[in-house]
Design a protein around this motif. Structure first.
Motif, short mmCIF file in Angstrom:
data_model
loop_
_atom_site.label_atom_id
_atom_site.label_comp_id
_atom_site.label_asym_id
_atom_site.label_seq_id
_atom_site.Cartn_x
_atom_site.Cartn_y
_atom_site.Cartn_z
N ASP A 233 0.80 -1.22 0.00
CA ASP A 233 0.00 0.00 0.00
C ASP A 233 0.84 1.27 0.00
OD1 ASP A 233 -2.41 -1.37 0.01
OD2 ASP A 233 -2.39 -1.60 2.19
N LYS A 234 2.11 1.16 -0.38
CA LYS A 234 2.96 2.34 -0.38
C LYS A 234 3.64 2.53 -1.73
CE LYS A 234 4.21 3.08 4.46
NZ LYS A 234 5.34 3.23 5.41
N ILE A 235 3.92 3.79 -2.00
CA ILE A 235 4.73 4.16 -3.15
C ILE A 235 6.00 4.80 -2.60
CG2 ILE A 235 4.91 5.68 -5.16
CD1 ILE A 235 1.87 5.38 -5.47
N TYR A 236 7.12 4.29 -3.08
CA TYR A 236 8.42 4.79 -2.65
C TYR A 236 9.05 5.60 -3.77
CZ TYR A 236 7.79 1.28 0.97
OH TYR A 236 7.29 0.52 2.01
N VAL A 237 9.63 6.73 -3.42
CA VAL A 237 10.47 7.49 -4.34
C VAL A 237 11.91 7.33 -3.85
CG1 VAL A 237 11.10 9.79 -5.14
CG2 VAL A 237 8.71 9.11 -5.09
N ILE A 238 12.70 6.62 -4.62
CA ILE A 238 14.10 6.43 -4.30
C ILE A 238 14.88 7.47 -5.09
CG2 ILE A 238 16.01 4.80 -4.22
CD1 ILE A 238 13.55 4.00 -2.52
N TYR A 239 15.63 8.32 -4.39
CA TYR A 239 16.32 9.41 -5.06
C TYR A 239 17.81 9.41 -4.70
CZ TYR A 239 15.91 11.87 -0.55
OH TYR A 239 15.99 12.23 0.78
N SER A 240 18.59 10.14 -5.48
CA SER A 240 20.02 10.26 -5.25
C SER A 240 20.31 11.57 -4.52
CB SER A 240 20.78 10.22 -6.57
OG SER A 240 20.53 9.02 -7.26
N PRO A 247 32.45 10.37 -4.25
CA PRO A 247 32.23 9.00 -3.78
C PRO A 247 31.10 8.89 -2.77
CG PRO A 247 34.23 9.90 -2.80
CD PRO A 247 33.78 10.88 -3.83
N THR A 248 30.60 10.02 -2.24
CA THR A 248 29.52 10.01 -1.25
C THR A 248 28.13 9.98 -1.88
OG1 THR A 248 29.61 12.43 -1.16
CG2 THR A 248 30.89 11.22 0.48
N TYR A 249 28.05 9.98 -3.19
CA TYR A 249 26.74 9.89 -3.87
C TYR A 249 26.04 8.61 -3.42
CZ TYR A 249 23.78 11.02 -7.98
OH TYR A 249 22.76 11.40 -8.84
N LYS A 250 24.73 8.70 -3.15
CA LYS A 250 24.02 7.57 -2.54
C LYS A 250 22.53 7.64 -2.84
CE LYS A 250 25.33 9.12 1.51
NZ LYS A 250 25.75 10.52 1.15
N LEU A 251 21.77 6.66 -2.35
CA LEU A 251 20.33 6.63 -2.53
C LEU A 251 19.61 6.87 -1.21
CD1 LEU A 251 19.90 3.54 -4.90
CD2 LEU A 251 20.05 5.95 -5.52
N ALA A 252 18.51 7.61 -1.30
CA ALA A 252 17.66 7.90 -0.14
C ALA A 252 16.21 7.61 -0.51
CB ALA A 252 17.85 9.34 0.31
N VAL A 275 19.41 4.46 1.95
CA VAL A 275 18.95 3.10 1.68
C VAL A 275 19.96 2.30 0.86
CG1 VAL A 275 16.51 3.62 1.95
CG2 VAL A 275 17.59 3.92 -0.30
N PHE A 276 20.96 3.00 0.28
CA PHE A 276 21.99 2.31 -0.50
C PHE A 276 23.14 3.28 -0.68
CE2 PHE A 276 23.70 0.50 -4.56
CZ PHE A 276 23.88 -0.82 -4.13
N GLN A 277 24.35 2.83 -0.33
CA GLN A 277 25.50 3.72 -0.45
C GLN A 277 26.76 2.92 -0.69
OE1 GLN A 277 26.27 5.84 3.27
NE2 GLN A 277 25.21 4.23 4.41
N GLY A 278 27.85 3.63 -1.04
CA GLY A 278 29.10 3.00 -1.39
C GLY A 278 29.79 2.37 -0.19
N THR A 279 30.88 1.68 -0.53
CA THR A 279 31.71 1.00 0.47
C THR A 279 33.16 1.39 0.22
OG1 THR A 279 32.09 -0.94 -0.93
CG2 THR A 279 30.09 -0.93 0.42
N ASP A 280 34.08 0.71 0.90
CA ASP A 280 35.50 0.95 0.65
C ASP A 280 35.94 0.47 -0.72
OD1 ASP A 280 35.78 2.06 3.15
OD2 ASP A 280 36.46 0.20 4.10
N GLU A 281 35.08 -0.32 -1.39
CA GLU A 281 35.43 -0.90 -2.69
C GLU A 281 34.56 -0.41 -3.83
OE1 GLU A 281 36.90 -5.32 -1.62
OE2 GLU A 281 34.89 -4.80 -0.89
N VAL A 282 33.40 0.15 -3.52
CA VAL A 282 32.46 0.64 -4.54
C VAL A 282 32.11 2.08 -4.17
CG1 VAL A 282 30.30 0.25 -5.74
CG2 VAL A 282 31.52 -1.69 -4.75
N TYR A 283 32.20 2.99 -5.14
CA TYR A 283 32.10 4.42 -4.84
C TYR A 283 30.95 5.08 -5.60
CZ TYR A 283 36.93 2.80 -4.59
OH TYR A 283 38.06 2.03 -4.40
N GLY A 284 30.29 6.02 -4.93
CA GLY A 284 29.32 6.87 -5.60
C GLY A 284 28.16 6.13 -6.24
N THR A 285 27.49 5.30 -5.47
CA THR A 285 26.38 4.49 -5.99
C THR A 285 25.10 5.33 -6.04
OG1 THR A 285 25.94 3.68 -3.76
CG2 THR A 285 27.38 2.36 -5.13
N GLY A 286 24.59 5.56 -7.23
CA GLY A 286 23.39 6.39 -7.33
C GLY A 286 22.70 6.27 -8.67
N HIS A 287 21.72 7.13 -8.86
CA HIS A 287 20.89 7.23 -10.07
C HIS A 287 20.44 5.83 -10.54
CE1 HIS A 287 19.71 10.19 -13.30
NE2 HIS A 287 19.11 9.05 -13.62
#
Length: 538
Positions: A233-240, A247-252, A275-287
C-alpha cells in the motif's frame, strides 16, 4: 604484458568463496559487474517480454537498446539527435522511456550549451516501435507561474508518477533561476508533455547531513534522480543525494500511502538514513532504476557507480537483485565489488554451444555483438567493425577500458577462429578473445584468452586473464605495421592453442584453465578494424 587498469577488481574473501562456488557450478548461469559503461541508467520492461534500455548518446542524442536480458543491453538504435540550434542542442542527460496513454515517451534534460539553462523535454513515438521515430513535444513547464508559463526553471531527471488515477511528473529542480540548489519537485500533468499545475517541493533537500554535498554540514543539500518503486500500500520514491561527482553519492527514500495526495509535501515521509550507499570498494552508488527478472519472480536494481574515489563523472553501470524489509520497504543491501560472480536474473536466456558463425558486417550494424567499453567507441564503418573509434560527434566522459565485444549467446570449446585485423591508430594490442567467461567493463575484466598483435613493438602475443590480471603465455617478434591488414587464426583443441598470422604459425601453447566460453575481439588503447570473422567447431 600487465595492462594498466582503471578497474581493479577487488573481491573479499567471503565473496570470492561464493564466486568460486558459482563458477564451479556453471559459468553460463552467472555474470559479473559492471555490465556496461555509462551513467544514469534506465530500463523499461514491457509486456512484450523485452527490456528497453534508454541512454544518452554522448550528451548529443538518445539511444534505445532492445534485449530479452538484463545482463545484455541488446540491439542499439539511435532514436534522436540533438538539433544544431535551439534550447536542446547540448548536454542531453538522463533520458527515460515510458509507455503512457498508448504511446512511448522519452523524458530528457538538455540545454543550449550552458548548464544554467537546463530544461526537461519530451519526445513522443510516432509508432508503436520503441526504436522508431519520435517527435519533439517541446519543453515541460517546471516553474511557478503556470497561467502565463513565464520564468521557467532549471529541471533534470524527470520521471512520471501514475497515482490515484492521475499523472504527475517528478524532477530535480532549482528553487531560483541560478541558485544551484537542487530539490525534488512534483506537478500534476494535463498530458504526458504538459504541466497542469505549478510545481511543489516534495521535501527539503538537506534534512540530514548525509544528503549534503561532501556530507558536510556547511555544504548545500542536493536531491535528484527520483525513481518510483511500489510495494503493497505504499509508493516509494528512491532518489540520489550528495554530489554525483563524489564518492559520497548515494540513494535515499521518500514514501507515501496509496490514496494520499502527492501534491501535499506533508504526505511524503523521508527515511532517516540512506537506503543504499558505497563502500570501501564501490564508490558513488546512485541514479538507479528498478525492474523485474525475465520471469517476473525477482526484483532488480540498476545503478551507476564511480570508477574511482577521485571527483569526476567517469562511471559504469551495475545490476543487483534486492529484497524487502518486514515493513514492506525495499532492502537494497550493499553493493558487491567488481568481479564478484552473481547469479543471472531468473528466467534469463543462457548461451548455448554453437557450430559455426560468420559476420562480414555488410548490414552496417553490430547487432550480433555484446560490447564492453565506452559506449561511443564501437561502430561499423565500410563494412568493418571498429573498436576504439572516436565517432566524431557527441563524445562525453570518454575513457579507455580495454574495449572488447563478444558474439552474443554462442559458446565454443574446440574451434577454428578466423578474422582480418588492422590497427589504425595507437599501435597497441588488437586481436581475438576466446573461451571467455564473465566479461565486464575493464582492461582485464574477463576470464579467458587473448591472441593478438602489437604493431608498435613488432610482437605477436598470446595470454590469458583471470578477471583481474593479465598473464602472458607466449610471444614472438615479427615485423608488423600499423595500418596494414593481418589475417589472424586461432585453433584450439583441448589444452592445445595455436595462433597463426597470415597462415603462418607464430605461437603454440598448452593451457587448460579455460575449456569453453564466448568468443570476440579486443583492443588496448588503440583503434582497430575487424572483418571477415568466421568461427567453426572442430
Amino acid at each position: 604484458m600487465k595492462q594498466k587498469s582503471f578497474f581493479k577488481l577487488a573481491v573479499s574473501a567471503f565473496a570470492l568463496c561464493g564466486a568460486l562456488h558459482l563458477f564451479a557450478a556453471d559459468y553460463k548461469q552467472t555474470f559479473v559487474n559492471p555490465i556496461y559503461e555509462g551513467a544514469d541508467p534506465f530500463v523499461y520492461k514491457h509486456t512484450d517480454g523485452f527490456y528497453y534500455f534508454c541512454q544518452s548518446e554522448g550528451d548529443k542524442g538518445i539511444a534505445v537498446w532492445k534485449s530479452p536480458k538484463l545482463t545484455d543491453k541488446g540491439v542499439k538504435r539511435v532514436v534522436w539527435k540533438a538539433p544544431d540550434t535551439g534550447w536542446n542542442t547540448s548536454q542531453v542527460w538522463a533520458p527515460e522511456l515510458h509507455y503512457l496513454q498508448g504511446k512511448w515517451y522519452i523524458y530528457y534534460a538538455a540545454d543550449s550549451g550552458k548548464n544554467i539553462d537546463h530544461r526537461t523535454g519530451v519526445l513522443r513515438s510516432k509508432t508503436q516501435d520503441q526504436q522508431g521515430e519520435y517527435e519533439d513535444m517541446g519543453i515541460v513547464y517546471t516553474g511557478d507561474e503556470i497561467e502565463t508559463k513565464k520564468n521557467n526553471r532549471w529541471a533534470i531527471d524527470a520521471t512520471p508518477l501514475q497515482m490515484n488515477g492521475k499523472l504527475y511528473l517528478i524532477w530535480s529542480g532549482w528553487e531560483g533561476y541560478d541558485d544551484d540548489i537542487q530539490s525534488l519537485y512534483i506537478a500534476e500533468m494535463k498530458n504526458p508533455w504538459t504541466a497542469a499545475t505549478n510545481r511543489v517541493k516534495m521535501a527539503e533537500n538537506d534534512t540530514y547531513v548525509w544528503e549534503k554535498v561532501s556530507e558536510k554540514a556547511n555544504q548545500r543539500g542536493l536531491n535528484e534522480a527520483a525513481q518510483i518503486l511500489r510495494n503493497e500500500d505504499k509508493i516509494y520514491v528512491i532518489y540520489s543525494c550528495s554530489g554525483s561527482w563524489e564518492p559520497t553519492y548515494k540513494l535515499a527514500q521518500l514514501s507515501i500511502e496509496k490514496g494520499q495526495d502527492p501534491m501535499n509535501p506533508e504526505n511524503w515521509k523521508k527515511k532517516d538514513e540512506p537506503v543504499f550507499q558505497g563502500t570501501d570498494e564501490v564508490y558513488g552508488t546512485g541514479h538507479c532504476c528498478f525492474t523485474k527478472s525475465p520471469d517476473g519472480t525477482e526484483d532488480w536494481m540498476m545503478y551507476h557507480s564511480k570508477i574511482s574515489k577521485r571527483h569526476g563523472w567517469q562511471r559504469n553501470v551495475r545490476i543487483e537483485k534486492f529484497g524487502w524489509n518486514p515493513d514492506g520497504s525495499p532492502d537494497f543491501g550493499k553493493p558487491t565489488p567488481e568481479g564478484t560472480v552473481l547469479q543471472k536474473p531468473s528466467g534469463e536466456k543462457l548461451p548455448e554451444s554453437a557450430s559455426h558463425f560468420t559476420d562480414s558486417f555488410s548490414s552496417g550494424r553490430w547487432d550480433n555483438w555484446v560490447y564492453y567499453g565506452y559506449n561511443r567507441f564501437i561502430d561499423v564503418r565500410s563494412e568493418k567493425l571498429v573498436l576504439g573509434i572516436n565517432p566524431g560527434w557527441g563524445i562525453a566522459n570518454n575513457y579507455r577500458s580495454g574495449e572488447k565485444a563478444v558474439i552474443r549467446d554462442m559458446l565454443w570449446d574446440d574451434f577454428v577462429y578466423y578474422a582480418k585485423v588492422k590497427v589504425v591508430k595507437g599501435g597497441r594490442d588488437a586481436g581475438l578473445i576466446f573461451r571467455v567467461n564473465h566479461p565486464a567493463v575493464g582492461y582485464d575484466a574477463m576470464k579467458g584468452y587473448f591472441a593478438g598483435i602489437i604493431p608498435q613493438n613488432n610482437i605477436a602475443v598470446l595470454g590469458k586473464m583471470d578477471g583481474e590480471n593479465w598473464k602472458e603465455l607466449a610471444r614472438k617478434e615479427i615485423p608488423l605495421k600499423q595500418g596494414k591488414d593481418y589475417h589472424l587464426k586461432v585453433m584450439a583443441k583441448g589444452e592445445n592453442i595455436e595462433f597463426f598470422i597470415n597462415n603462418e604459425k607464430q605461437i603454440e601453447v598448452k593451457d587448460d584453465d579455460y575449456s569453453s566460453g564466448l568468443a570476440g575481439v579486443r583492443v588496448i588503447d588503440s583503434e582497430a578494424e575487424f572483418d571477415n570473422i568466421k568461427i567453426r567447431r572442430r
